[in-house]
Design a protein around this motif. Structure first.
Motif, short mmCIF file in Angstrom:
data_model
loop_
_atom_site.label_atom_id
_atom_site.label_comp_id
_atom_site.label_asym_id
_atom_site.label_seq_id
_atom_site.Cartn_x
_atom_site.Cartn_y
_atom_site.Cartn_z
N TYR A 1 0.80 -1.22 0.00
CA TYR A 1 0.00 0.00 0.00
C TYR A 1 0.83 1.27 0.00
O TYR A 1 0.32 2.35 -0.28
N LYS A 2 2.14 1.17 0.26
CA LYS A 2 2.99 2.37 0.24
C LYS A 2 3.21 2.87 -1.17
O LYS A 2 3.40 4.06 -1.38
N GLY A 3 3.25 1.96 -2.16
CA GLY A 3 3.35 2.35 -3.56
C GLY A 3 4.63 3.05 -3.95
O GLY A 3 4.62 4.01 -4.72
N HIS A 4 5.77 2.61 -3.43
CA HIS A 4 7.06 3.19 -3.79
C HIS A 4 7.66 2.36 -4.93
O HIS A 4 8.33 1.35 -4.72
N HIS A 5 7.42 2.79 -6.14
CA HIS A 5 7.81 2.03 -7.32
C HIS A 5 9.29 2.19 -7.63
O HIS A 5 9.88 3.23 -7.37
N TYR B 1 15.83 -11.93 -12.15
CA TYR B 1 16.18 -10.75 -12.94
C TYR B 1 17.68 -10.57 -12.98
O TYR B 1 18.38 -10.88 -12.02
N GLY B 2 18.19 -10.06 -14.10
CA GLY B 2 19.62 -9.91 -14.23
C GLY B 2 20.00 -8.87 -15.25
O GLY B 2 19.17 -8.10 -15.73
N GLY B 3 21.28 -8.88 -15.57
CA GLY B 3 21.82 -7.89 -16.49
C GLY B 3 22.19 -6.60 -15.77
O GLY B 3 22.32 -5.55 -16.38
N PHE B 4 22.35 -6.68 -14.43
CA PHE B 4 22.66 -5.49 -13.65
C PHE B 4 24.10 -5.05 -13.89
O PHE B 4 25.00 -5.88 -14.00
N SER B 5 24.30 -3.75 -13.97
CA SER B 5 25.64 -3.19 -14.14
C SER B 5 25.59 -1.73 -13.69
O SER B 5 24.56 -1.26 -13.20
N ALA B 6 26.68 -1.03 -13.90
CA ALA B 6 26.72 0.39 -13.52
C ALA B 6 25.74 1.22 -14.35
O ALA B 6 25.33 2.30 -13.94
N THR B 7 25.33 0.71 -15.51
CA THR B 7 24.40 1.44 -16.37
C THR B 7 23.02 0.77 -16.48
O THR B 7 22.12 1.33 -17.06
N ASP B 8 22.88 -0.43 -15.91
CA ASP B 8 21.62 -1.17 -15.94
C ASP B 8 21.26 -1.56 -14.51
O ASP B 8 21.86 -2.48 -13.95
N TYR B 9 20.30 -0.84 -13.92
CA TYR B 9 19.98 -1.08 -12.52
C TYR B 9 18.57 -0.59 -12.19
O TYR B 9 17.93 0.09 -13.00
N LEU B 10 18.11 -0.95 -10.99
CA LEU B 10 16.83 -0.49 -10.47
C LEU B 10 17.11 0.50 -9.35
O LEU B 10 18.04 0.32 -8.57
N ASN B 11 16.29 1.53 -9.25
CA ASN B 11 16.50 2.57 -8.26
C ASN B 11 15.18 2.87 -7.55
O ASN B 11 14.12 2.87 -8.16
N LEU B 12 15.27 3.13 -6.26
CA LEU B 12 14.13 3.56 -5.46
C LEU B 12 14.47 4.95 -4.93
O LEU B 12 15.47 5.11 -4.22
N ALA B 13 13.68 5.94 -5.31
CA ALA B 13 13.94 7.31 -4.86
C ALA B 13 13.89 7.36 -3.34
O ALA B 13 13.11 6.64 -2.69
N HIS B 14 14.71 8.21 -2.74
CA HIS B 14 14.75 8.33 -1.28
C HIS B 14 13.44 8.93 -0.76
O HIS B 14 12.88 9.84 -1.36
N HIS B 15 12.98 8.39 0.36
CA HIS B 15 11.80 8.93 1.06
C HIS B 15 11.86 8.48 2.51
O HIS B 15 12.62 7.58 2.88
N GLY B 16 11.07 9.12 3.36
CA GLY B 16 11.09 8.88 4.79
C GLY B 16 10.76 7.46 5.22
O GLY B 16 11.14 7.03 6.32
N ASP B 17 10.03 6.70 4.41
CA ASP B 17 9.68 5.33 4.79
C ASP B 17 10.89 4.41 4.87
O ASP B 17 10.82 3.34 5.46
#
Length: 167
Positions: A36-40, A61-77
């Protein structure tokens, strides 16, 4: 903790709250948080998904590198606390250099960071850094885990103590 694993998503229930139920059989474009927090998550570059085993419905999931990654924006939660844990499934056939499996840095607090890293020798390391970037906690596995098999790593900070659990 209880968890439900489905072909469309995974979720879990943590007593009193749920935070971050990402990735399971994602369509590789939305990376939606199903709680329910919905932090995509935001995809940078290209991340690929494939069945974790022949005939499996669950994707890895794969293929992670310095240019291929997932990010979660910073927030108080996800503010840093003196006690927390982080879990990460991973599979690696070996690495020529250190690989960051998970990292969370608090931009509001200087260099505070926690990180799970696969070392060149195949060992795992769990780090917690203070606001100056100095290590508060460091826990390293006694053996190697770059064997091409799936492993679950859990880093736990409890006050001034850190523990790394594997499998």
């Amino acid at each position: 903790m209880a968890a439900a694993i489905h072909t469309t998503y995974n979720t879990g229930y943590m007593v009193g709250d749920i935070r971050g139920a990402w990735l399971a059989n994602n369509d590789d474009t939305t990376w939606a948080d199903r709680c329910y927090k919905g932090h995509h998550l935001t995809e940078t570059g290209s991340i690929t998904g494939a069945p974790v085993a022949t005939g499996a419905e669950l994707l890895g999931y794969g293929g992670f590198s310095a240019t291929d990654y997932l990010n979660l924006a910073h927030h108080g939660d996800f503010d840093f606390a003196t006690s927390f844990s982080m879990a990460n499934w991973f599979k690696s056939p070996g690495t020529a250099s250190d690989e960051v499996l998970f990292s969370r840095k608090d931009p509001a607090s200087g260099n505070k960071e926690f990180q799970l890293r696969l070392r060149t020798a195949g060992t795992l390391a769990f780090y917690v850094k203070d606001a100056t970037g100095s290590l508060d906690i460091s826990a390293t596995s006694p053996g190697a885990y770059d064997d091409g098999e799936w492993h679950l790593a859990i880093g736990v900070r409890d006050g001034d103590d850190g523990t790394l659990f594997i499998d």
